[in-house]
Write a protein that holds these residues in place. Sequence first.
Motif, mmCIF file in Angstrom:
data_model
loop_
_atom_site.group_PDB
_atom_site.id
_atom_site.type_symbol
_atom_site.label_atom_id
_atom_site.label_comp_id
_atom_site.label_asym_id
_atom_site.label_seq_id
_atom_site.Cartn_x
_atom_site.Cartn_y
_atom_site.Cartn_z
ATOM 1 N N SER A 43 0.815 -1.214 0.000
ATOM 2 C CA SER A 43 0.000 0.000 0.000
ATOM 3 C C SER A 43 0.849 1.264 0.000
ATOM 4 O O SER A 43 0.349 2.356 -0.277
ATOM 5 N N MET A 44 2.131 1.106 0.297
ATOM 6 C CA MET A 44 3.038 2.261 0.391
ATOM 7 C C MET A 44 3.544 2.698 -0.978
ATOM 8 O O MET A 44 3.616 3.895 -1.281
ATOM 9 N N CYS A 45 3.917 1.736 -1.821
ATOM 10 C CA CYS A 45 4.493 2.031 -3.133
ATOM 11 C C CYS A 45 3.388 1.997 -4.182
ATOM 12 O O CYS A 45 2.788 0.942 -4.438
ATOM 13 N N VAL A 46 3.132 3.134 -4.800
ATOM 14 C CA VAL A 46 2.015 3.246 -5.732
ATOM 15 C C VAL A 46 2.507 3.787 -7.075
ATOM 16 O O VAL A 46 3.538 4.477 -7.144
ATOM 17 N N PRO A 47 1.813 3.474 -8.172
ATOM 18 C CA PRO A 47 2.183 4.031 -9.469
ATOM 19 C C PRO A 47 2.283 5.558 -9.419
ATOM 20 O O PRO A 47 1.427 6.232 -8.830
ATOM 21 N N GLY A 48 3.345 6.075 -10.004
ATOM 22 C CA GLY A 48 3.618 7.501 -9.956
ATOM 23 C C GLY A 48 4.529 7.898 -8.814
ATOM 24 O O GLY A 48 4.999 9.039 -8.758
ATOM 25 N N GLY A 49 4.829 6.951 -7.913
ATOM 26 C CA GLY A 49 5.665 7.249 -6.753
ATOM 27 C C GLY A 49 7.140 7.028 -7.021
ATOM 28 O O GLY A 49 7.534 6.285 -7.929
ATOM 29 N N LYS A 50 7.992 7.684 -6.209
ATOM 30 C CA LYS A 50 9.448 7.592 -6.320
ATOM 31 C C LYS A 50 10.021 7.256 -4.947
ATOM 32 O O LYS A 50 9.739 7.958 -3.969
ATOM 33 N N TYR A 51 10.825 6.196 -4.869
ATOM 34 C CA TYR A 51 11.233 5.662 -3.574
ATOM 35 C C TYR A 51 12.707 5.241 -3.595
ATOM 36 O O TYR A 51 13.283 5.001 -4.652
ATOM 37 N N PHE A 52 13.283 5.122 -2.390
ATOM 38 C CA PHE A 52 14.606 4.528 -2.266
ATOM 39 C C PHE A 52 14.742 3.846 -0.919
ATOM 40 O O PHE A 52 14.011 4.153 0.032
ATOM 41 N N LEU A 53 15.654 2.886 -0.847
ATOM 42 C CA LEU A 53 15.946 2.172 0.397
ATOM 43 C C LEU A 53 17.425 1.857 0.433
ATOM 44 O O LEU A 53 18.111 1.861 -0.605
ATOM 45 N N THR A 54 17.937 1.579 1.614
ATOM 46 C CA THR A 54 19.351 1.244 1.779
ATOM 47 C C THR A 54 19.486 -0.051 2.563
ATOM 48 O O THR A 54 18.556 -0.485 3.252
ATOM 49 N N ARG A 55 20.640 -0.673 2.423
ATOM 50 C CA ARG A 55 20.998 -1.822 3.255
ATOM 51 C C ARG A 55 22.420 -1.609 3.747
ATOM 52 O O ARG A 55 23.328 -1.327 2.964
ATOM 53 N N ASN A 56 22.601 -1.747 5.033
ATOM 54 C CA ASN A 56 23.900 -1.587 5.693
ATOM 55 C C ASN A 56 24.454 -0.173 5.579
ATOM 56 O O ASN A 56 25.586 0.087 5.968
ATOM 57 N N GLY A 57 23.670 0.747 5.042
ATOM 58 C CA GLY A 57 24.163 2.101 4.853
ATOM 59 C C GLY A 57 25.172 2.230 3.745
ATOM 60 O O GLY A 57 25.696 3.327 3.501
ATOM 61 N N SER A 58 25.464 1.124 3.021
ATOM 62 C CA SER A 58 26.490 1.173 1.978
ATOM 63 C C SER A 58 25.976 0.720 0.618
ATOM 64 O O SER A 58 26.731 0.750 -0.356
ATOM 65 N N THR A 59 24.720 0.282 0.548
ATOM 66 C CA THR A 59 24.063 -0.079 -0.707
ATOM 67 C C THR A 59 22.744 0.672 -0.778
ATOM 68 O O THR A 59 22.030 0.768 0.230
#
Length: 506
Positions: free
Chosen positions: A50-66
């Motif tokens: 429900s968070m990620c919807v068409p038209g949306g722009k997102y980012f995530l990280t793992r370990n702070g280095s990827t």
Amino acid sequence: MAPVSIKTAANDFLSFVNASPTPFHAVRSVKERLTTAGFKEIKERASWSSMCVPGGKYFLTRNGSTVVAFAIGKKWRPGNPVSMIGAHTDSPCLRIKPVSKKQGEGFLQVGVETYGGGLWHTWFDRDLGIAGRVMVRGSDGNITQKLVHIDKPILRIPTLAIHLDRQETFSFNKETQLFPIAGLVSAELKRKGGAKSEEVADDTNKDFSALKITTQRHHEHIVELIAADAGADPDDIVDFEVVLYDTQKACLGGLMDEFIFSARLDNLNQTYCATMGLIDSVRSKSALDSESSIRLIACFDHEEIGSTTAQGADSSMLPAIIRRLSVLPASASSEGSDSEDSYDKTNDPDLATAYEQTLSCSFLVSADMAHSVNPNYASKYEADHKPEMNKGPVIKINANARYATNSPGIVLLQEVARKAPKKIDTDEAGVPLQLFVVRNDSSCGSTIGPMLSAALGARTLDLGNPQLSMHSCRETGGTDDVHHAIRLFSSFFENYSSLEKTILVD
């Protein structure tokens, strides 16, 4: 929408690389640019349905280095393609050992470990600072991550004077001679008011510690510098991952500023270009209105040491993200559209196979720096494949699959390059491309391309901007090529959905 000019793009890259001495800092620099462009940070542990919807722009990280970022087209449907660019955030460097406190012949020295396959002789006689991630215990007892960047030359690896060893070839022992000095024992004694340099504080009344505290494992003065940069007390520094870096700033060079002289071109150059290519492709408010794909960049850590870590390209990270994205529902407006591309539920994929359907029509550009011809070693290059700086990105090909490029990918990229927007500086359309293979009597490097293409089953092409002195402490690239790559990547994202349907290979 490309940057204002070639020089603007190059100077912004200089700012990016100067602020990014480690993968942790590189990810922070990417996040800052994504956030400014309207991307929203999400977490892997959260539900995206429900968070990620068409038209949306997102980012995530793992370990702070990827870091992985993506923009969802407003006409997205489950099972549709994902256009991807993969790069990496790490570079060969020297990392401070878990116990680094050493001294010899009156010098304070710091034990370091080699990371990746660096040209280690280039690290001698450089002005070296330190940067990385520090784990700090707060007043509430919680331990948090803080980044440190000590922009000061505090370490140096001294060569031996030629008068004492007239060897024709510079050779050295990486354990005993690739060994930085940090100061003099006498100066440290004076700073501490005459206390013995190896004197250990009385820990009788302190809480039990499973490991020696940081000021016992590392020189106290270095821990104090790290703590001050982190805004913490030295006693609250629980542990750290800190590397050495060259404090000389990246800059433009050459008679006409046609070169970039910098550390970490491999591969912060392509990390930066991928980030800006994605941002430029969604800069206009209507950029995603007719987009049926997801546009994605993935900038991984640990490529230089094989990628087999939780945050490396050979992990489950990208497959898991694509699996989650492949089943995201279409927007309600798309379902009710009367256009030719209107959403027809009879064509819905089985959500159980949406992941496989998405991969079958997706494409990955593996963006990692390439080799420019070196005029002093021209015989090392295949005669008809000598890439030149400022002549555009280099498509990398290898018959033994050290690179993942094949003919359908080359055809696609040529069309992407042809459709790229005009350069502001010259009003020229399109992006020039070059081809590279190694000689049959030469070894060949590799990239994240082959491993990801095998893991995903997605079509893949390897390319990168040309550079000299790859894996040196100080590398050389082309000023124009930053702009070339950004325009190419932006065009890739903008045109992939339409081009994917025109290149037919079963």
